[in-house]
Design a protein around this motif. Structure first.
Motif, PDB file in Angstrom:
ATOM      1  N   LEU A   1       0.839  -1.203   0.000  1.00 42.09           N
ATOM      2  CA  LEU A   1       0.000   0.000   0.000  1.00 42.09           C
ATOM      3  C   LEU A   1       0.869   1.245   0.000  1.00 42.09           C
ATOM      4  O   LEU A   1       1.855   1.321   0.738  1.00 42.09           O
ATOM      5  CB  LEU A   1      -0.912   0.025   1.234  1.00 42.09           C
ATOM      6  N   VAL A   2       0.481   2.216  -0.816  1.00 40.08           N
ATOM      7  CA  VAL A   2       1.197   3.497  -0.887  1.00 40.08           C
ATOM      8  C   VAL A   2       0.175   4.613  -0.743  1.00 40.08           C
ATOM      9  O   VAL A   2      -0.899   4.571  -1.352  1.00 40.08           O
ATOM     10  CB  VAL A   2       1.952   3.638  -2.227  1.00 40.08           C
ATOM     11  N   TRP A   3       0.488   5.614   0.079  1.00 40.64           N
ATOM     12  CA  TRP A   3      -0.401   6.754   0.248  1.00 40.64           C
ATOM     13  C   TRP A   3       0.422   8.024   0.398  1.00 40.64           C
ATOM     14  O   TRP A   3       1.644   7.985   0.539  1.00 40.64           O
ATOM     15  CB  TRP A   3      -1.322   6.553   1.450  1.00 40.64           C
ATOM     16  N   ARG A   4      -0.258   9.145   0.390  1.00 42.89           N
ATOM     17  CA  ARG A   4       0.406  10.440   0.553  1.00 42.89           C
ATOM     18  C   ARG A   4      -0.537  11.377   1.295  1.00 42.89           C
ATOM     19  O   ARG A   4      -1.756  11.151   1.350  1.00 42.89           O
ATOM     20  CB  ARG A   4       0.789  11.034  -0.798  1.00 42.89           C
ATOM     21  N   MET A   5       0.038  12.447   1.856  1.00 42.87           N
ATOM     22  CA  MET A   5      -0.764  13.477   2.497  1.00 42.87           C
ATOM     23  C   MET A   5      -1.095  14.557   1.468  1.00 42.87           C
ATOM     24  O   MET A   5      -0.250  14.910   0.641  1.00 42.87           O
ATOM     25  CB  MET A   5      -0.012  14.100   3.672  1.00 42.87           C
TER      26      MET A   5
ATOM     27  N   ASN B   1       1.141   2.283  14.214  1.00 40.70           N
ATOM     28  CA  ASN B   1       2.505   2.814  14.377  1.00 40.70           C
ATOM     29  C   ASN B   1       3.364   2.631  13.121  1.00 40.70           C
ATOM     30  O   ASN B   1       4.534   2.250  13.192  1.00 40.70           O
ATOM     31  CB  ASN B   1       3.190   2.162  15.579  1.00 40.70           C
ATOM     32  N   ILE B   2       2.782   2.916  11.972  1.00 41.31           N
ATOM     33  CA  ILE B   2       3.528   2.891  10.709  1.00 41.31           C
ATOM     34  C   ILE B   2       4.185   4.258  10.526  1.00 41.31           C
ATOM     35  O   ILE B   2       3.507   5.285  10.549  1.00 41.31           O
ATOM     36  CB  ILE B   2       2.591   2.571   9.532  1.00 41.31           C
ATOM     37  N   LYS B   3       5.478   4.276  10.327  1.00 43.32           N
ATOM     38  CA  LYS B   3       6.215   5.540  10.309  1.00 43.32           C
ATOM     39  C   LYS B   3       6.387   6.132   8.913  1.00 43.32           C
ATOM     40  O   LYS B   3       6.799   7.288   8.794  1.00 43.32           O
ATOM     41  CB  LYS B   3       7.602   5.330  10.934  1.00 43.32           C
ATOM     42  N   THR B   4       6.103   5.374   7.868  1.00 42.47           N
ATOM     43  CA  THR B   4       6.268   5.883   6.506  1.00 42.47           C
ATOM     44  C   THR B   4       4.927   5.851   5.780  1.00 42.47           C
ATOM     45  O   THR B   4       3.914   5.372   6.312  1.00 42.47           O
ATOM     46  CB  THR B   4       7.290   5.030   5.729  1.00 42.47           C
ATOM     47  N   THR B   5       4.913   6.351   4.565  1.00 40.65           N
ATOM     48  CA  THR B   5       3.686   6.385   3.769  1.00 40.65           C
ATOM     49  C   THR B   5       3.609   5.175   2.838  1.00 40.65           C
ATOM     50  O   THR B   5       3.053   5.260   1.740  1.00 40.65           O
ATOM     51  CB  THR B   5       3.616   7.684   2.960  1.00 40.65           C
ATOM     52  N   GLU B   6       4.131   4.069   3.301  1.00 42.38           N
ATOM     53  CA  GLU B   6       4.082   2.837   2.521  1.00 42.38           C
ATOM     54  C   GLU B   6       4.162   1.657   3.483  1.00 42.38           C
ATOM     55  O   GLU B   6       4.864   1.708   4.487  1.00 42.38           O
ATOM     56  CB  GLU B   6       5.249   2.787   1.527  1.00 42.38           C
ATOM     57  N   TYR B   7       3.395   0.614   3.179  1.00 39.76           N
ATOM     58  CA  TYR B   7       3.424  -0.562   4.048  1.00 39.76           C
ATOM     59  C   TYR B   7       3.082  -1.786   3.222  1.00 39.76           C
ATOM     60  O   TYR B   7       2.241  -1.736   2.312  1.00 39.76           O
ATOM     61  CB  TYR B   7       2.433  -0.428   5.202  1.00 39.76           C
ATOM     62  N   THR B   8       3.725  -2.918   3.550  1.00 36.73           N
ATOM     63  CA  THR B   8       3.491  -4.166   2.841  1.00 36.73           C
ATOM     64  C   THR B   8       2.929  -5.202   3.807  1.00 36.73           C
ATOM     65  O   THR B   8       3.555  -5.534   4.819  1.00 36.73           O
ATOM     66  CB  THR B   8       4.790  -4.696   2.204  1.00 36.73           C
ATOM     67  N   LEU B   9       1.753  -5.707   3.487  1.00 38.59           N
ATOM     68  CA  LEU B   9       1.152  -6.805   4.232  1.00 38.59           C
ATOM     69  C   LEU B   9       1.615  -8.108   3.607  1.00 38.59           C
ATOM     70  O   LEU B   9       1.451  -8.332   2.403  1.00 38.59           O
ATOM     71  CB  LEU B   9      -0.377  -6.719   4.168  1.00 38.59           C
ATOM     72  N   THR B  10       2.194  -8.980   4.410  1.00 46.25           N
ATOM     73  CA  THR B  10       2.755 -10.222   3.883  1.00 46.25           C
ATOM     74  C   THR B  10       2.061 -11.423   4.502  1.00 46.25           C
ATOM     75  O   THR B  10       1.350 -11.306   5.507  1.00 46.25           O
ATOM     76  CB  THR B  10       4.264 -10.301   4.179  1.00 46.25           C
ATOM     77  N   GLY B  11       2.289 -12.592   3.884  1.00 47.75           N
ATOM     78  CA  GLY B  11       1.765 -13.842   4.430  1.00 47.75           C
ATOM     79  C   GLY B  11       0.259 -13.929   4.434  1.00 47.75           C
ATOM     80  O   GLY B  11      -0.327 -14.597   5.287  1.00 47.75           O
ATOM     81  N   LEU B  12      -0.394 -13.266   3.489  1.00 50.16           N
ATOM     82  CA  LEU B  12      -1.849 -13.265   3.447  1.00 50.16           C
ATOM     83  C   LEU B  12      -2.374 -14.509   2.732  1.00 50.16           C
ATOM     84  O   LEU B  12      -1.761 -15.000   1.788  1.00 50.16           O
ATOM     85  CB  LEU B  12      -2.354 -12.019   2.723  1.00 50.16           C
ATOM     86  N   LYS B  13      -3.498 -14.992   3.176  1.00 49.37           N
ATOM     87  CA  LYS B  13      -4.232 -16.014   2.437  1.00 49.37           C
ATOM     88  C   LYS B  13      -5.380 -15.325   1.735  1.00 49.37           C
ATOM     89  O   LYS B  13      -6.242 -14.724   2.377  1.00 49.37           O
ATOM     90  CB  LYS B  13      -4.758 -17.110   3.363  1.00 49.37           C
ATOM     91  N   PHE B  14      -5.386 -15.411   0.427  1.00 51.01           N
ATOM     92  CA  PHE B  14      -6.416 -14.729  -0.343  1.00 51.01           C
ATOM     93  C   PHE B  14      -7.625 -15.655  -0.481  1.00 51.01           C
ATOM     94  O   PHE B  14      -7.803 -16.331  -1.497  1.00 51.01           O
ATOM     95  CB  PHE B  14      -5.880 -14.329  -1.718  1.00 51.01           C
ATOM     96  N   ASP B  15      -8.447 -15.683   0.557  1.00 49.03           N
ATOM     97  CA  ASP B  15      -9.657 -16.499   0.525  1.00 49.03           C
ATOM     98  C   ASP B  15     -10.911 -15.654   0.344  1.00 49.03           C
ATOM     99  O   ASP B  15     -12.016 -16.059   0.693  1.00 49.03           O
ATOM    100  CB  ASP B  15      -9.768 -17.347   1.790  1.00 49.03           C
ATOM    101  N   SER B  16     -10.727 -14.460  -0.179  1.00 43.82           N
ATOM    102  CA  SER B  16     -11.842 -13.598  -0.554  1.00 43.82           C
ATOM    103  C   SER B  16     -11.500 -12.934  -1.880  1.00 43.82           C
ATOM    104  O   SER B  16     -10.335 -12.860  -2.274  1.00 43.82           O
ATOM    105  CB  SER B  16     -12.111 -12.533   0.520  1.00 43.82           C
ATOM    106  N   LYS B  17     -12.522 -12.436  -2.561  1.00 46.42           N
ATOM    107  CA  LYS B  17     -12.298 -11.844  -3.879  1.00 46.42           C
ATOM    108  C   LYS B  17     -11.608 -10.484  -3.782  1.00 46.42           C
ATOM    109  O   LYS B  17     -10.860 -10.102  -4.682  1.00 46.42           O
ATOM    110  CB  LYS B  17     -13.632 -11.690  -4.613  1.00 46.42           C
ATOM    111  N   TYR B  18     -11.868  -9.766  -2.695  1.00 42.38           N
ATOM    112  CA  TYR B  18     -11.344  -8.406  -2.577  1.00 42.38           C
ATOM    113  C   TYR B  18     -10.899  -8.135  -1.139  1.00 42.38           C
ATOM    114  O   TYR B  18     -11.237  -8.888  -0.211  1.00 42.38           O
ATOM    115  CB  TYR B  18     -12.408  -7.364  -2.971  1.00 42.38           C
TER     116      TYR B  18
END
Length: 507
Positions: A184-188, A224-241
């Protein structure tokens, strides 16, 4: 008698002194009680005067402090009132005892006098007046609750509150969903140096577009995310969205949420169909384990009666566990399929199929053999795989077979043909099925090394298929096709591990 009179006189003097102390103490308590009322009123008045200039920003504090004063007033009043009541009662008792003692002085009979004197002595010992603490439990001073906001007023004139952060903006075009991770990437919208950290929230959903308020799944939080980017890992994609939203926080408060973003997280999900597996297989949702006692007795009956007519076969099916769930298609719609009960596979066909069929597209799942598993096969098959048919021995199934009984061997099997594979058997095997491209590939799930590829044209939907003997298998589903596998398929076109003798057209 004279000595007794002298003792009684001392008692009377002591009682008289105590009564005087009690009178003074009662007056002190009464004055303190009145002082508490007066001083409390004054303090409240002073406090109200202070709050008059600060009420717009300190209204809640004023109420809190007022309550504190009233609580202190109530506490002191309660303490003093209790002491006042106790002292009044003690005084009444002492006065009565004093009067009784004075009357006893006029008793002429010695026995009666001695009796009265002893009674007076005993009563003096137990008299409340001598048990009371002659010190007020509370004072009338309320100065510890007085307020003077002169310094605070000066400070407040120079105070500037931190502004609430504005809502971040998620840059959907820069977000990436790949290899069961989401970046995920975001900005102010405007630069804000006061921001301390961000909070990311996400949840799975079956609905495209904006999040639904009554969505069954709860938001999960990453703080407590310190930057404007974060990566979610180890996900199981058991939903469409999946829905995502972010909010910024400074030292004082958290701002509004960003506009939510919904990203597609489709992956191949399936379970093992226990109702159609071999009787000697113990099947759970994502695990299958060989159980030598599972089909004892019934399997021999099936073997013996299989060729005696359809009536016998129907009776055996009625004896077996009921339920004929059909494989569901990759779109999650369950399509009709020919399935029996637990006699679906018999003989030495220790087979179980997945419950979800694949008609088109690319799909990927992984399989891990349990420790000391002696023999197992991993592949795909048409849904009409025969009950006595073993994986890879028909033209309706494709698999790789691993045998570790005496020495480890690996072979690709299809249409009763086998090709020995000179590869190290990995701990986890990845299966890539490309229905559109007509190929089935097997990989080392860790290194993504290609083990073998079947190239064929599937004329029917296929389902994941497994065989296991003396051991068990664990499945990992809800996985996207790994980027390394996609890259390999594009560059090598799936040729590297294919076998010409086994690359047959689907029948």
């Amino acid at each position: 008698m004279d000595s007794q009179k002298e003792a009684l006189q001392r008692i009377i003097t002591t009682l008289a002194n105590k009564n005087e102390e009690l009178h003074n103490f009662i007056e002190t308590l009464s004055h303190s009680l009145a002082g508490v009322q007066v001083n409390s009123t004054q303090v409240i008045s002073d406090l109200e005067e202070e709050f008059d200039t600060l009420f717009s920003i300190l209204d809640e504090m004023k109420e809190s402090m007022t309550n504190t004063i009233k609580q202190e007033q109530a506490r002191k009043s309660h303490e003093l009132q209790n002491q006042l009541t106790q002292s009044t009662n003690a005084l009444e008792s002492a006065e009565e005892l004093l009067e009784f003692a004075n009357n006893a002085l006029h008793i002429k009979d010695e026995d009666e006098f001695a009796k009265a004197a002893k009674q007076i002595k005993d009563r003096v010992t137990m008299a409340p007046a001598f048990r009371l603490t002659m010190k007020p439990k509370a004072t009338d001073s309320m100065t510890h609750l007085m307020a003077d906001f002169s310094q605070e007023k000066q400070l407040l004139q120079n105070l500037n509150f931190l502004p609430v952060p504005r809502a971040p903006e998620i840059e959907a075009q820069n977000c990436l969903v790949m290899d069961n991770t989401v970046n995920l990437v975001w900005r102010m919208p405007v630069e804000d140096s006061k921001i301390d950290h961000y909070i990311l929230e996400y949840r799975k959903t079956e609905h495209e577009g904006l999040p639904r308020v009554k969505d069954e799944r709860c938001w999960e939080v990453v703080d407590n995310i310190k930057t404007t980017e974060y990566t979610l890992t180890g996900l199981k994609f058991d939903s469409k969205y999946m829905n995502f939203r972010v909010r910024a926080c400074n030292k004082a408060a958290a701002g509004d949420y960003s506009d939510p973003v919904t990203l597609e997280t489709r992956a191949f999900n399936f379970s093992l169909e226990s109702s159609s597996s071999h009787l000697n297989l113990k099947v759970e949702e994502g695990n299958v384990e060989w159980d030598p006692q599972g089909g004892k007795g019934l399997e021999s009956k099936i073997k013996g009666k299989e060729n005696k007519g359809s009536a016998h076969l129907a009776n055996l099916k009625n004896m077996s566990r009921s339920g004929t769930p059909s494989p569901k298609r990759a779109s999650s719609a369950r399509s009709p399929a020919v399935r029996g009960g637990r006699d679906r596979f018999t003989g030495e066909s220790y087979t179980v199929l997945g419950d979800t069929s694949m008609e088109c597209g690319q799909h990927y799942w992984e399989v891990k053999a349990l420790k000391d598993c002696k023999s197992y096969s991993i592949g795909v098959a048409y849904r009409n795989l025969g009950k006595f048919e073993q994986l890879g021995k028909t033209n309706t199934s494709w698999c790789i077979h691993i045998n570790t009984w005496l020495q480890t061997s690996c072979a690709a099997k299809h249409n009763n043909k086998a090709k020995s594979l000179d590869v190290a058997v990995p701990e986890r095997i990845g299966v890539y099925c490309d229905l559109d491209g007509g190929q089935l590939s097997f990989y080392n799930a860790e290194s993504k090394q290609l083990l073998h590829t079947f190239k064929t044209k599937f004329s029917q939907p296929v389902v994941p298929a497994f065989m296991v003997w003396c051991g068990g298998l664990t499945l990992s589903t809800g996985l996207q096709v790994p980027s390394a596998v996609r890259s390999f398929q594009k560059t090598e076109n799936g040729i590297g591990g294919s076998s010409g003798s086994l690359n047959s057209m689907a029948q």
